[in-house]
Scaffold this motif. Structure first.
Motif, PDB file in Angstrom:
ATOM      1  N   SER A 263       1.902  15.434  33.979  1.00  8.98           N
ATOM      2  CA  SER A 263       0.801  14.581  34.414  1.00  8.98           C
ATOM      3  C   SER A 263       0.122  15.166  35.649  1.00  8.98           C
ATOM      4  O   SER A 263      -1.096  15.098  35.785  1.00  8.98           O
ATOM      5  CB  SER A 263       1.304  13.163  34.711  1.00  8.98           C
ATOM      6  OG  SER A 263       1.895  12.583  33.565  1.00  8.98           O
ATOM      7  N   LEU A 264       0.921  15.742  36.566  1.00  8.11           N
ATOM      8  CA  LEU A 264       0.338  16.422  37.730  1.00  8.11           C
ATOM      9  C   LEU A 264      -0.554  17.567  37.268  1.00  8.11           C
ATOM     10  O   LEU A 264      -1.687  17.723  37.733  1.00  8.11           O
ATOM     11  CB  LEU A 264       1.448  16.977  38.630  1.00  8.11           C
ATOM     12  CG  LEU A 264       2.324  15.995  39.409  1.00  8.11           C
ATOM     13  CD1 LEU A 264       3.438  16.756  40.128  1.00  8.11           C
ATOM     14  CD2 LEU A 264       1.502  15.210  40.422  1.00  8.11           C
ATOM     15  N   ARG A 265      -0.031  18.369  36.355  1.00  3.05           N
ATOM     16  CA  ARG A 265      -0.782  19.521  35.853  1.00  3.05           C
ATOM     17  C   ARG A 265      -2.020  19.085  35.077  1.00  3.05           C
ATOM     18  O   ARG A 265      -3.050  19.750  35.110  1.00  3.05           O
ATOM     19  CB  ARG A 265       0.130  20.360  34.957  1.00  3.05           C
ATOM     20  CG  ARG A 265      -0.509  21.627  34.418  1.00  3.05           C
ATOM     21  CD  ARG A 265       0.498  22.419  33.600  1.00  3.05           C
ATOM     22  NE  ARG A 265       1.619  22.819  34.421  1.00  3.05           N
ATOM     23  CZ  ARG A 265       2.889  22.577  34.128  1.00  3.05           C
ATOM     24  NH1 ARG A 265       3.206  21.918  33.015  1.00  3.05           N
ATOM     25  NH2 ARG A 265       3.860  22.972  34.932  1.00  3.05           N
ATOM     26  N   GLY A 266      -1.901  17.955  34.392  1.00  2.00           N
ATOM     27  CA  GLY A 266      -2.996  17.486  33.551  1.00  2.00           C
ATOM     28  C   GLY A 266      -4.045  16.668  34.274  1.00  2.00           C
ATOM     29  O   GLY A 266      -4.928  16.084  33.638  1.00  2.00           O
ATOM     30  N   SER A 267      -3.946  16.579  35.619  1.00  2.39           N
ATOM     31  CA  SER A 267      -4.954  15.886  36.438  1.00  2.39           C
ATOM     32  C   SER A 267      -5.070  14.404  36.104  1.00  2.39           C
ATOM     33  O   SER A 267      -6.153  13.830  36.158  1.00  2.39           O
ATOM     34  CB  SER A 267      -6.329  16.565  36.299  1.00  2.39           C
ATOM     35  OG  SER A 267      -6.269  17.909  36.689  1.00  2.39           O
ATOM     36  N   ASP A 268      -3.959  13.766  35.762  1.00  2.49           N
ATOM     37  CA  ASP A 268      -3.964  12.334  35.445  1.00  2.49           C
ATOM     38  C   ASP A 268      -3.169  11.595  36.525  1.00  2.49           C
ATOM     39  O   ASP A 268      -1.951  11.432  36.451  1.00  2.49           O
ATOM     40  CB  ASP A 268      -3.325  12.090  34.072  1.00  2.49           C
ATOM     41  CG  ASP A 268      -3.592  10.678  33.551  1.00  2.49           C
ATOM     42  OD1 ASP A 268      -3.679   9.758  34.383  1.00  2.49           O
ATOM     43  OD2 ASP A 268      -3.702  10.504  32.323  1.00  2.49           O
ATOM     44  N   SER A 269      -3.883  11.125  37.549  1.00  3.43           N
ATOM     45  CA  SER A 269      -3.241  10.447  38.674  1.00  3.43           C
ATOM     46  C   SER A 269      -2.512   9.187  38.232  1.00  3.43           C
ATOM     47  O   SER A 269      -1.395   8.903  38.692  1.00  3.43           O
ATOM     48  CB  SER A 269      -4.277  10.078  39.737  1.00  3.43           C
ATOM     49  OG  SER A 269      -4.868  11.220  40.296  1.00  3.43           O
ATOM     50  N   ASP A 270      -3.150   8.417  37.352  1.00  2.54           N
ATOM     51  CA  ASP A 270      -2.541   7.165  36.913  1.00  2.54           C
ATOM     52  C   ASP A 270      -1.217   7.412  36.209  1.00  2.54           C
ATOM     53  O   ASP A 270      -0.220   6.720  36.452  1.00  2.54           O
ATOM     54  CB  ASP A 270      -3.493   6.406  35.983  1.00  2.54           C
ATOM     55  CG  ASP A 270      -4.754   5.953  36.694  1.00  2.54           C
ATOM     56  OD1 ASP A 270      -4.676   5.718  37.923  1.00  2.54           O
ATOM     57  OD2 ASP A 270      -5.805   5.848  36.050  1.00  2.54           O
ATOM     58  N   ALA A 271      -1.190   8.393  35.318  1.00  2.00           N
ATOM     59  CA  ALA A 271       0.042   8.701  34.591  1.00  2.00           C
ATOM     60  C   ALA A 271       1.125   9.195  35.553  1.00  2.00           C
ATOM     61  O   ALA A 271       2.286   8.786  35.462  1.00  2.00           O
ATOM     62  CB  ALA A 271      -0.230   9.745  33.513  1.00  2.00           C
ATOM     63  N   ALA A 272       0.746  10.081  36.482  1.00  2.00           N
ATOM     64  CA  ALA A 272       1.730  10.611  37.435  1.00  2.00           C
ATOM     65  C   ALA A 272       2.322   9.493  38.282  1.00  2.00           C
ATOM     66  O   ALA A 272       3.535   9.459  38.537  1.00  2.00           O
ATOM     67  CB  ALA A 272       1.078  11.668  38.322  1.00  2.00           C
ATOM     68  N   LEU A 273       1.480   8.561  38.725  1.00  2.00           N
ATOM     69  CA  LEU A 273       1.980   7.447  39.538  1.00  2.00           C
ATOM     70  C   LEU A 273       2.848   6.508  38.716  1.00  2.00           C
ATOM     71  O   LEU A 273       3.816   5.931  39.225  1.00  2.00           O
ATOM     72  CB  LEU A 273       0.805   6.689  40.154  1.00  2.00           C
ATOM     73  CG  LEU A 273       0.026   7.464  41.220  1.00  2.00           C
ATOM     74  CD1 LEU A 273      -1.193   6.675  41.677  1.00  2.00           C
ATOM     75  CD2 LEU A 273       0.918   7.782  42.420  1.00  2.00           C
TER      76      LEU A 273
END
Length: 442
Positions: A263-273
């Protein structure tokens, strides 16, 4: 035949135990393995199931399915628990199983709950019996057997992965218990509000046992109304089921970390959080999360946004200085910074190329003008001779040989077109460094 005492014990059993499905048609969920036409269902119906391991989260039907097998098979069925059973217990089971096979031609199923808790010696004690067909082994575990169990056992069994029940599966289990006259509350007038039903099903988090325990507590502790009914409201449901703590076994830990990193690599802040919150909820050390953020600040962002690394390191320092829960804000800030930054893996590619070159060997001497000159007599050896001090030149830059003479495959670092690296590319071009067009650019 059931006697008076066993019948009474059955009525006193917890609701979740009383409502345990008795047939494959009553079984909830796991359609990917026991749905119509699936291998496991066909094997059970034909009484041809070979040694198997059922693994998955609690309350998803592993023991229930084993009980269904016990009711439908013509073979003998023996149940042990790995926590309380030792090698002596196993030997007794194996001896009886061998006698059954010799005298009556009857096979024996051995169900072992919590099978991941067995030591290598305990596991090895049943291997010959599995290989000779004396027993059909069924292991039940919440741990990933590929990690938690000995390879010798795993290689002789077929693995069936049980998934968490869906929200609808859990709702069906609750409604079935309310309607069942024999084992549930069908003879009582139990009413449950829709929002209360949804709340229990959601908080149960795919665990039917947890949901039925909550329903039982709600029914037993709620006073009857004037019409003799038991009315379960949202407030009662909230009091009857507490938020569940995630069970963080080693397999789930790595799966969640993997999802977080992607998720970090994929630029998805919501998913990473979301993944970060789940890991923290499960009790994971926040330093593990912070370290991964630092790693990805270089691996996936790098010089496309140099500030991402500063944010990540600062978050780790904040965690060390002030601790949790305050540091969760610093960690969140760093996660968002890494996610929302332009992405480049040029740093990874640069060090990979450099290390590949270093592994080739064949090192030559360091060029004379680059050698150490701090010791007395260095100049007499030619060290430093011809070195050009960059600050004496316009733009504080001058061309000279810096790389090892034997280095091949350069340039190692090729800036991408992402973020700040566009400026780096422009600076390099002003110095006459033209990057080969055929090299991948991070």
């Amino acid at each position: 035949m059931e006697d008076l005492f066993s019948a009474s014990a059955g009525r006193m059993a917890p609701l979740a135990d009383r409502m345990r499905p008795r047939t494959l048609d009553e079984f909830l969920g796991q359609n990917h393995i026991v749905g119509p036409g699936k291998l496991l269902r066909r094997a059970i119906e034909a009484d041809r199931l070979t040694s198997s391991i059922f693994w998955g989260p609690p309350g998803t039907g592993k023991t229930t399915l084993a009980s269904i097998i016990a009711e439908t098979t013509k073979s003998a069925f023996v149940k042990l628990n790995a926590v309380t059973s030792g090698v002596a217990d196993v030997r007794e089971v194996l001896k009886e199983a061998e006698n059954r096979l010799k005298l009556y031609g009857q096979s024996t199923y051995l169900l072992l709950d919590e099978c991941h808790r067995w030591s290598k010696a305990q596991s090895d004690s049943i291997l010959p019996a599995i290989e000779r067909g004396v027993i059909r082994f069924i292991g039940s575990t919440t741990e990933n057997p590929m990690i938690a169990m000995t390879p010798a056992i795993v290689s002789r069994c077929r693995l069936f992965h049980f998934e968490a029940l869906t929200l609808e599966d859990v709702r069906r289990a609750i409604l079935a218990a309310i309607a069942d006259r024999e084992r549930g509350y069908g003879n009582q007038f139990v009413r449950i509000d829709e929002d209360a039903l949804t709340h229990i099903a959601q908080v149960a988090n795919g665990d039917a046992r947890s949901a039925l325990n909550a329903l039982e507590l709600a029914v037993l502790t709620t006073p009857m109304e004037a019409d003799g009914s038991t009315h379960i409201t949202l407030q009662i449901a909230e009091e009857s089921i507490q938020s569940r703590v995630l069970q963080m076994d080693e397999s789930l830990l790595y799966d969640m970390l993997s999802a977080f990193c992607k998720s970090l690599r994929g630029s998805d802040s919501d998913a990473a959080l979301a993944w970060c919150s789940r890991m923290l909820r499960a009790g994971m050390d926040p330093r593990i999360i912070a370290r991964r953020v630092i790693a990805h600040a270089s691996e996936d962002v790098g010089l496309a946004n140099p500030m991402a690394m500063l944010q990540a390191v600062a978050a780790y320092q904040a965690l060390e200085y002030i601790g949790m829960p305050e540091a969760r804000l610093s960690i969140t800030q760093a996660i968002i910074a890494v996610c929302e930054s332009p992405k480049s893996n040029s740093v990874v590619m640069a060090i990979d190329r450099a290390q590949a070159d270093a592994e080739r060997g064949g090192y030559q001497s360091v060029p004379a003008h680059l050698r150490d000159t701090h010791y007395k007599g260095a100049s007499s050896l030619g060290s430093g001779e011809g070195y050009k001090y960059v600050h004496e030149f316009p733009g504080h830059y001058v061309e000279q040989q810096y790389a090892p003479l034997e280095a091949k495959g350069m340039p190692f670092y090729v800036p991408s077109e992402q973020g700040f690296e566009r400026e780096i590319r422009t600076i390099r071009q002003s110095r006459g460094k033209i990057d080969p067009p055929d090299l991948p650019r991070g």
